[in-house]
Enzyme design. Structure first.
Site, PDB file in Angstrom:
ATOM      1  N   GLU A 270       0.801  -1.226   0.000  1.00  0.00           N
ATOM      2  CA  GLU A 270       0.000   0.000   0.000  1.00  0.00           C
ATOM      3  C   GLU A 270       0.828   1.267   0.000  1.00  0.00           C
ATOM      4  OE1 GLU A 270      -3.287   0.186   2.690  1.00  0.00           O
ATOM      5  OE2 GLU A 270      -3.549  -1.974   2.669  1.00  0.00           O
ATOM      6  N   ASP A 343      -2.505  -4.524   3.367  1.00  0.00           N
ATOM      7  CA  ASP A 343      -2.589  -4.723   4.811  1.00  0.00           C
ATOM      8  C   ASP A 343      -3.482  -5.905   5.171  1.00  0.00           C
ATOM      9  OD1 ASP A 343      -0.919  -2.631   5.237  1.00  0.00           O
ATOM     10  OD2 ASP A 343      -2.445  -1.199   5.829  1.00  0.00           O
ATOM     11  N   ASP A 345      -6.095  -6.745   6.768  1.00  0.00           N
ATOM     12  CA  ASP A 345      -7.396  -6.479   7.367  1.00  0.00           C
ATOM     13  C   ASP A 345      -8.439  -6.417   6.263  1.00  0.00           C
ATOM     14  OD1 ASP A 345      -6.830  -4.097   6.138  1.00  0.00           O
ATOM     15  OD2 ASP A 345      -6.849  -2.877   7.958  1.00  0.00           O
ATOM     16  N   GLU A 347      -9.946  -3.863   4.876  1.00  0.00           N
ATOM     17  CA  GLU A 347      -9.639  -2.870   3.854  1.00  0.00           C
ATOM     18  C   GLU A 347      -8.532  -3.356   2.930  1.00  0.00           C
ATOM     19  OE1 GLU A 347     -10.970   0.270   3.183  1.00  0.00           O
ATOM     20  OE2 GLU A 347     -12.575  -0.384   4.511  1.00  0.00           O
ATOM     21  N   TYR A 573       1.498  -5.128  13.067  1.00  0.00           N
ATOM     22  CA  TYR A 573       0.370  -4.393  12.488  1.00  0.00           C
ATOM     23  C   TYR A 573      -0.448  -3.725  13.594  1.00  0.00           C
ATOM     24  CZ  TYR A 573      -3.451  -3.328   9.305  1.00  0.00           C
ATOM     25  OH  TYR A 573      -4.385  -2.672   8.545  1.00  0.00           O
ATOM     26  N   ARG A 575      -3.542  -2.101  13.515  1.00  0.00           N
ATOM     27  CA  ARG A 575      -5.008  -2.097  13.552  1.00  0.00           C
ATOM     28  C   ARG A 575      -5.483  -3.502  13.904  1.00  0.00           C
ATOM     29  NH1 ARG A 575      -3.876   0.903   8.812  1.00  0.00           N
ATOM     30  NH2 ARG A 575      -4.224   3.137   9.118  1.00  0.00           N
ATOM     31  N   HIS A 620      -5.540 -10.642  14.183  1.00  0.00           N
ATOM     32  CA  HIS A 620      -4.113 -10.353  14.183  1.00  0.00           C
ATOM     33  C   HIS A 620      -3.577 -10.372  15.608  1.00  0.00           C
ATOM     34  CE1 HIS A 620      -5.271  -9.050  10.226  1.00  0.00           C
ATOM     35  NE2 HIS A 620      -5.980  -8.054  10.725  1.00  0.00           N
TER      36      HIS A 620
END
Length: 1074
Positions: A270, A343, A345, A347, A573, A575, A620
């Site tokens: 990203e 990432d 997740d 998103e 990570y 989030r 995670h």
């Protein structure tokens, strides 16, 4: 009919030139729209992927008709009677359906319906295509642009499930297998199917006026078969509703380890920072590129989510994303593998899906390219290479959850916003999750306003006793806990008289120690950080906002250059709502604790933590350093101050979570009178074993000692109290009476609001920071001294939503919706079914709210906030001071976004007591309108009109004449810093003469004005504005002086230029559609 046509043609013994219209595929002609003739080789891959199929001599009558329409009706010449027959029956309807219905901004909607539903395709009108406004729509996972050029077929990845359903249906009935192809993303509609059946019957009757019984039976069987096929297609359509990654899954790839490399691979992440770090780890066999976030998003306009069209979606590609997509496409031209490493997740999964869909749309993915998805939980060399050895496919459930969340938020926002614009001008919808957060803040403000403080008193006493020589004569502080053998609570003593009576009783009593209790308290180490707790601690200890905390954490995760040859991500990570730590990392942390602080400080076993957060996904690990042996003190010259503080916080918390509990020695001494009906208590404590608290005293940890407070630690009192024994006499020194008042609940800070949202299960780790940002950007909430204060505009919006959209602001509903979205992620809930269920209820709320009259909204807000709106009126009187008949009411301006207190006798009385918002203002001026009634300064000498001195949201101003509807009176601002009481009629007349026309500019003949505002004088010519120096007298300024100021370096451009040229998108559309 198809069978009869075949017989008709066969009996005529026509030469088909290899045309196989008599092939079994023709049996599916009406059931499968736009099915091509077999004279074009039809294998799913070759036919669909061929770029020249439109130019080939198709024998399909319908396809020929379509080509004819798109070419102006001259591109198709039927070669056979059957073709001519079919062409004559369908050409008129097809032409009408294919004509573009609208064009605006270079976009034209797909106007094709019925059984000729086509997937539009992006076109190139010019050699250089402007890509800034490319719009794509989605229906059941199939994508295309809204610019129509010609009908295209469905991609090869869309066919297998539908072909399988068709063949299964045919096999069950013993029918002949046939290949069929579907164009468009929808199943057949019943009405269109019936219409098509009638068409077949009419054509059949014209071809064969006398049909034998055998022919009738065959025709019935054919109709039954077509119904079965249509049903099979609908089943296939329904089955593929959730298959958003079908194009990837049906590639029939065997996912192999991607490290060590076997050929060139393109890795997509990203951010460019992460790309540079990973590129250094992987070497030349891998090309790491950045997508810079999402490559497309829902178009920012109404209608991008279409509930009536099975919740199809319209996508928009930003202009900047085309550059990144082009770079990826070029890199793939010589690559064997495409590795999507966004990432880990929801998103990130969506970003990977968007990239694949866009690349497929551009024909950038051929059959030789293997597409894989990997996730990097930490940016270290070992972690990245390990992840490349375990690739997977895109998780369609996560993509579906993203689509459901995105569509749901869009529907709520674009449904409520128009209502707010009409009912509460200038206000916007705060969104689904933000509305619940706003309701929390506003409800807390209401609690504070309604709170009534209560008085209460506490009684304390100091005693002295005889202790050892080391202590000498020390004092003991205690608090009264029992009186008259009854335990006291906080509000037991509510007056000064009661407190003084108790004081007299204490002074007249003799006291001794009646009880001594000793105990040990274990204080367990804190759990490792998740997103919410990191944001809370960062706000409370470092005074960082949630957005700033996540920005710093993102930088620490993506990678920091540690030396000339080494770069690495410093934390995992960020989030996450999972509290677990991998076994390998936990063992390393435990070992390092023993090495640094000693074996007794390390926990005896690996501590494992489990979720305590409502609706936690735990996808995670918790947030931790990637290398626990990298001390914060070693990063002093590498990280900036704030990043180092945040890393120190994470490092210390991670170390502490694998350490032994701290031990606290407690002592409690009860002191009573001889009668035993009065008890005072004294408490002391000291740390027996530091345990995990040792890390917070480590200088190399870089943690300020004030960050970590030892609750209840009072060693001085502990030393004194441990000398006491039961029956020891104590001497009373003094009695202290303290007056207190109960306090209202505190307003939310960002950290406290995140904690509350987490407790209620509202939002997710990736949304907390955006919630705060949206509320503040829309001026619903302001931050004052690190506390969130709701603005009056935000309170109006929250009350309106609570009144008309109870579900949107309901905490439990929002939390339950998060649970449903998590079920979509787990694959247990179908996302369109979820949307359909919610939309059916939500649209009813919208209809009811749209019928509410503006006067009802005004009355509702007046009843709710009357104590704020009218609190500044003198004597709390709402009688209009102008007409002395009307009543002052809260009103919404009909000519802008303003709100004011005005007389209800309007238009006969135009009195305005105060303005809450200004038409051109984006933010709330004040929670309470300032009381400044209009002051009459006198009358204008020329027109005999009244001249007033008034106060508005931008300050004081003078006004010539009364307020008039549709024709506002002339106004002029009073310069800031002017003494309002000293303004006279002459001063007002002088201010009202501006702006003054100094003359016309010699270059273009436009006027040059001398203007006045609350910040001073300025010269303006068209869009150029220059401030007049304060040392220069306005009356001495001439046209020449004004021109010099306009040419000075202080001149600025303002406003939007006129005559903006047409966008290239509009020119393309005009070139295409005339």
């Amino acid at each position: 009919m198809a069978l009869q046509l075949r017989r008709l043609i066969s009996t005529n013994c026509l030469d088909f030139n290899n045309c196989s219209m008599i092939a079994p595929a023709m049996l599916q002609f009406k059931a499968v729209p736009n099915f091509p003739c077999s004279c074009v080789s039809f294998s799913p891959n070759s036919f669909i992927k061929s770029k020249h199929w439109r130019n080939s001599p198709l024998c399909s009558a319908r396809q020929g008709s379509l080509n004819s329409v798109m070419a102006g009706g001259k591109g198709y010449t039927p070669n056979f009677p059957a073709h001519e027959l079919l062409r004559n029956r369908s050409i008129s309807s097809i032409r009408s359906k294919f004509q573009p219905s609208a064009k605006a901004n270079g976009l034209v909607k797909d106007g094709i319906d019925g059984d000729i539903k086509s997937t539009p395709q992006m076109i190139n009108v010019k050699k250089k295509r402007n890509k800034s406004l490319s719009i794509f729509y989605e229906n059941s996972g199939q994508l295309g642009t809204e610019i129509v050029s010609h009908p295209v077929t469905r991609s090869a990845e869309e066919i297998p499930s539908e072909r399988k359903a068709i063949n299964d249906s045919e096999n069950k009935k013993g029918s002949i297998k046939s290949r069929s192809k579907v164009k468009g993303g929808k199943g057949l509609k019943r009405e269109n199917k019936n219409y098509n059946s009638k068409k077949h019957e009419e054509i059949s009757e014209s071809c064969s006026s006398s049909a034998s019984p055998e022919t009738i039976e065959v025709k019935k069987a054919s109709r039954a078969k077509k119904r079965r096929v249509a049903s099979a297609l609908q089943i296939a359509q329904n089955k593929s509703t959730n298959a958003f990654t079908e194009g990837v899954k049906t590639r029939n790839q065997q996912l192999m380890p991607l490290y060590p490399p076997s050929g060139k691979s393109v890795v997509i992440v990203e951010s460019v920072t992460k790309a540079r770090v990973i590129q250094d780890y992987l070497g030349e066999k891998y090309e790491v590129l950045a997508s810079y976030g999402h490559v497309r998003d829902l178009a920012r306009r109404s209608g991008s989510v279409r509930p009536d069209d099975n919740f199809s979606l319209v996508w928009e590609v930003p202009s900047s994303a085309w550059t990144h997509l082009k770079s990826i496409k070029i890199a793939l031209s010589s690559a064997e593998n495409l590795i999507l490493a966004s990432d880990p997740d929801r998103e990130g999964e969506a970003i990977a899906w968007h990239i694949i869909e866009m690349l497929q749309l551009q024909d950038a993915l051929n059959e030789n390219i293997n597409v894989s998805r990997v996730v990097f939980h930490e940016i270290t060399e070992s972690s990245i290479k390990s992840a490349l050895q375990a690739p997977r496919e895109i998780d369609s459930n996560l993509v579906n959850a993203y689509l459901a969340r995105r569509a749901l938020d869009y529907l709520i926002g674009f449904s409520i916003s128009p209502l707010l614009w009409r009912k509460l001008p200038g206000c916007q919808s705060a969104g689904r999750v933000q509305s619940a957060a706003l309701a929390l803040i506003c409800n807390r403000e209401t609690e504070i306003e309604q709170f009534k403080p209560q008085e209460y008193w506490t009684v304390g006493a100091e005693f002295s006793g005889t202790f050892s020589d080391t202590l000498g004569r020390s004092t003991i502080s205690s608090n009264l806990t029992h009186i008259n053998s009854k335990r006291l609570d906080r509000l037991s003593i509510i007056s000064k008289e009661e407190a003084e009576a108790i004081q007299k009783k204490v002074n007249s009593s003799k006291f001794e120690v009646i009880d001594v209790k000793r105990s040990k308290v274990q204080r367990n180490p804190p759990m490792p950080y998740i997103t919410s707790t990191l944001q809370q601690d960062s706000a409370n200890k470092l005074h960082f906002t949630t957005a700033y905390t996540m920005k710093l954490a993102q930088q620490l995760y993506e990678g920091i250059k540690l030396s000339d040859k080494e770069s690495a991500g410093l934390i995992t990570y960020m989030r996450t709502d999972g509290m677990h730590i991998s076994n390998e990392a936990a063992v390393d942390i435990n070992s390092f604790v023993g090495e640094r602080y000693g074996g007794k400080f390390a926990s005896k076993g690996i501590r494992k933590y489990f979720k305590k957060v409502k609706n936690a996904q735990e996808a995670h690990e918790a947030i931790r350093p990637t290398n626990i042996r990298r001390l914060p003190s070693t990063l002093g010259g590498i990280l900036d101050g704030d990043s180092l503080k945040l890393y120190s916080l994470i490092w210390s918390r991670t170390m502490a979570c694998q350490m032994e509990s701290a031990s606290i020695d407690m002592i409690q001494v009860d002191i009573g009178n001889k009668g035993g009906d009065m008890v005072l208590r004294s408490v002391g404590s000291r740390t027996g074993f530091l345990g995990y608290e040792a890390v917070y005293k480590d200088k190399d940890a870089g943690v300020d000692g004030s960050y970590h407070k030892e609750d209840g630690s009072d060693e001085a009192a502990f030393v004194v109290l441990q000398e006491l024994k039961v029956k020891d006499s104590l001497s009373l020194i003094k009695v202290d009476l303290s007056q207190h008042y109960t306090k209202p609940p505190s307003r939310y800070s960002e950290g406290a609001l995140v904690k509350k949202l987490e407790e209620l299960g509202i939002g997710r780790p990736s949304t907390y920071a955006s919630i705060m940002k949206v509320l503040q950007d829309r001026s619903y909430v302001t931050m004052k001294n690190r506390v969130l204060h709701p603005e009056f505009r935000g309170r109006m919006v929250s009350e309106f939503l609570s009144h008309h959209f109870s579900e949107v602001t309901n905490y439990s509903f929002t939390a339950d919706m998060e649970t449903e979205l998590d079920n979509v992620s787990a694959g247990t809930t179908e996302w369109k079914g979820l949307l359909r269920d919610y939309w059916s209820r939500f649209i009813e709320y919208c209809n009811l709210a749209s019928n509410a009259h503006i006067h009802q909204v005004e009355k509702m807000l007046e009843e709710k906030f009357g104590h704020i709106l009218f609190s500044s009126l003198p004597n709390d009187s709402r009688l209009c001071p102008s007409c002395e008949e009307g009543t002052l009411r809260f009103k919404v301006s009909r000519f802008g976004s303003g709100y004011f207190i005005g007389c209800d006798q309007h238009p006969r009385c135009k009195f305005i007591a105060g303005t809450i918002f200004n038409d051109d203002e984006d933010t709330v001026v004040a929670d309470k309108p300032e009381s400044f009634p209009p002051k009459l300064l006198g009358y204008s000498p020329g027109s005999n009109e009244k001249i007033y001195l008034k106060n508005g949201p931008y300050g004081h101003y003078v006004q010539l004449g009364d307020d008039r509807c549709g024709c506002p009176p002339k106004r002029s601002s009073v310069t800031e810093g002017t003494d309002i009481k000293s303004i006279t009629l002459e001063d007002a007349i002088d201010l009202l003469q501006y702006p003054i026309n100094l003359g016309n500019h010699p270059d273009d003949g436009h006027p040059v004005f001398l203007k006045h505002s609350r910040i001073g004088f300025s010269i303006k010519h068209r869009r150029t504005v220059s401030q007049v120096p304060k040392s220069m007298k306005p009356k001495s300024i001439t046209l020449a002086t004004g021109l010099k100021l306009l040419n000075s370096k202080n001149a600025k451009q303002c406003g939007r230029p006129k005559g903006k040229p047409k966008s290239e998108e509009l020119e393309e559309a005009e070139a295409l559609f005339g």
